[in-house]
Design a protein around this motif. Structure first.
Motif, short mmCIF file in Angstrom:
data_model
loop_
_atom_site.label_atom_id
_atom_site.label_comp_id
_atom_site.label_asym_id
_atom_site.label_seq_id
_atom_site.Cartn_x
_atom_site.Cartn_y
_atom_site.Cartn_z
N LEU A 154 1.26 -1.20 -0.20
CA LEU A 154 -0.27 0.17 0.34
C LEU A 154 0.94 1.28 0.14
O LEU A 154 0.56 1.98 -0.63
N ALA A 155 2.09 1.02 0.94
CA ALA A 155 2.46 2.62 0.99
C ALA A 155 3.51 2.78 -0.04
O ALA A 155 4.12 3.43 -1.07
N LEU A 156 3.84 1.79 -1.20
CA LEU A 156 4.31 2.00 -2.23
C LEU A 156 3.62 1.84 -3.81
O LEU A 156 4.00 3.42 -4.62
N VAL A 157 2.35 1.47 -3.63
CA VAL A 157 1.54 2.55 -4.54
C VAL A 157 1.28 3.85 -4.22
O VAL A 157 0.59 4.45 -4.77
N LEU A 158 1.11 4.26 -3.20
CA LEU A 158 0.56 6.12 -2.13
C LEU A 158 1.51 5.45 -2.40
O LEU A 158 1.26 7.65 -3.37
N LEU A 159 3.18 6.30 -2.17
CA LEU A 159 4.32 7.14 -2.10
C LEU A 159 5.18 6.79 -3.46
O LEU A 159 5.88 7.68 -4.09
N GLY A 160 4.02 5.87 -4.11
CA GLY A 160 5.51 5.93 -5.33
C GLY A 160 6.71 5.17 -5.56
O GLY A 160 7.44 4.70 -6.19
N ARG A 161 7.55 4.57 -4.45
CA ARG A 161 8.51 4.26 -4.04
C ARG A 161 8.84 3.47 -3.06
O ARG A 161 7.81 4.30 -2.26
N ASP A 162 9.96 3.26 -2.45
CA ASP A 162 10.12 2.09 -1.44
C ASP A 162 11.21 2.72 0.00
O ASP A 162 11.59 3.42 -1.36
N GLY A 163 11.20 2.91 0.79
CA GLY A 163 12.34 3.45 1.88
C GLY A 163 11.36 4.60 2.51
O GLY A 163 12.34 5.01 2.83
N LYS A 164 10.57 5.39 2.13
CA LYS A 164 10.28 6.25 3.08
C LYS A 164 9.91 6.27 4.25
O LYS A 164 9.16 5.24 4.80
N MET A 165 9.78 6.80 4.94
CA MET A 165 9.43 6.29 6.57
C MET A 165 8.25 7.12 6.78
O MET A 165 7.64 5.54 7.89
N LEU A 166 7.49 7.36 6.41
CA LEU A 166 5.95 7.35 5.61
C LEU A 166 5.75 5.73 6.29
O LEU A 166 4.14 5.46 7.03
N GLY A 167 6.28 5.19 4.59
CA GLY A 167 6.22 3.99 4.66
C GLY A 167 6.52 2.65 5.36
O GLY A 167 5.63 1.79 5.42
N TYR A 168 7.33 3.30 6.35
CA TYR A 168 8.17 2.18 7.58
C TYR A 168 7.21 1.80 8.45
O TYR A 168 7.04 1.24 9.93
N GLY A 169 5.79 3.78 8.72
CA GLY A 169 5.79 3.77 9.68
C GLY A 169 4.03 3.24 10.07
O GLY A 169 3.34 2.33 9.98
N LEU A 170 3.75 2.89 8.53
CA LEU A 170 2.20 2.22 7.84
C LEU A 170 2.85 0.53 8.09
O LEU A 170 1.82 -0.10 8.15
N MET A 171 3.33 0.25 8.13
CA MET A 171 4.22 -1.30 7.85
C MET A 171 3.96 -1.15 9.33
O MET A 171 3.65 -2.79 9.76
N LEU A 172 4.79 -0.79 10.93
CA LEU A 172 4.48 -0.78 11.81
C LEU A 172 3.24 -1.09 12.17
O LEU A 172 2.47 -2.09 13.32
N LEU A 173 1.87 0.02 11.86
CA LEU A 173 0.42 0.01 12.22
C LEU A 173 0.53 -1.34 11.48
O LEU A 173 -0.51 -2.16 11.58
N GLY A 174 0.58 -1.91 10.23
CA GLY A 174 0.81 -3.23 9.47
C GLY A 174 0.82 -4.56 10.51
O GLY A 174 0.22 -5.44 10.61
N ILE A 175 1.96 -4.51 11.00
CA ILE A 175 2.15 -5.38 11.89
C ILE A 175 1.61 -5.23 13.06
O ILE A 175 1.24 -6.38 13.40
N SER A 176 0.84 -4.49 14.35
CA SER A 176 1.01 -4.00 15.49
C SER A 176 -1.02 -4.36 15.27
O SER A 176 -1.33 -5.23 16.16
N LEU A 177 -1.09 -3.99 14.27
CA LEU A 177 -2.68 -4.32 14.03
C LEU A 177 -3.49 -5.27 14.55
O LEU A 177 -4.10 -5.64 15.67
#
Length: 92
Positions: free
Chosen positions: A58-81
């Motif tokens: 989802l972060a890759l689709v929304l942000l257009g590239r990998d490795g952004k801090m928002l993407g890693y924040g979404l990853m942590l939310l996706g793991i934690s939930l």
């Protein structure tokens, strides 16, 4: 890019989600030993890994590239939930 390069590229894309999911599941099992006694470590890891992988896509689709801090924040939310829902839902 050959097949082996594509395999390593995808593996390294999803590795952070699965590694953090495994560490988070292990930490949760240590911190809440009595509460999570009946819940398997592997189940927490798998659900967290799938949630983190979906969040990375989802972060890759929304942000257009990998490795952004928002993407890693979404990853942590996706793991934690999913891990939180599995761990602390009533009537588990």
């Amino acid at each position: 890019m050959n097949v082996l390069d594509a395999f390593w590229h995808l593996s390294n894309f999803f590795l952070p989600a699965w590694a953090v999911a495994a560490l988070m599941a292990g930490g949760a099992k240590l911190l809440w030993r009595r509460e999570l006694k009946a819940l398997a470590w592997r189940r927490l890891t798998v659900w967290g890994g799938w949630g983190g992988s979906a969040a990375l896509i989802l972060a890759l689709v929304l942000l257009g590239r990998d490795g952004k801090m928002l993407g890693y924040g979404l990853m942590l939310l996706g793991i934690s939930l999913p891990q939180c829902i599995l761990s602390f839902r009533p009537g588990r």
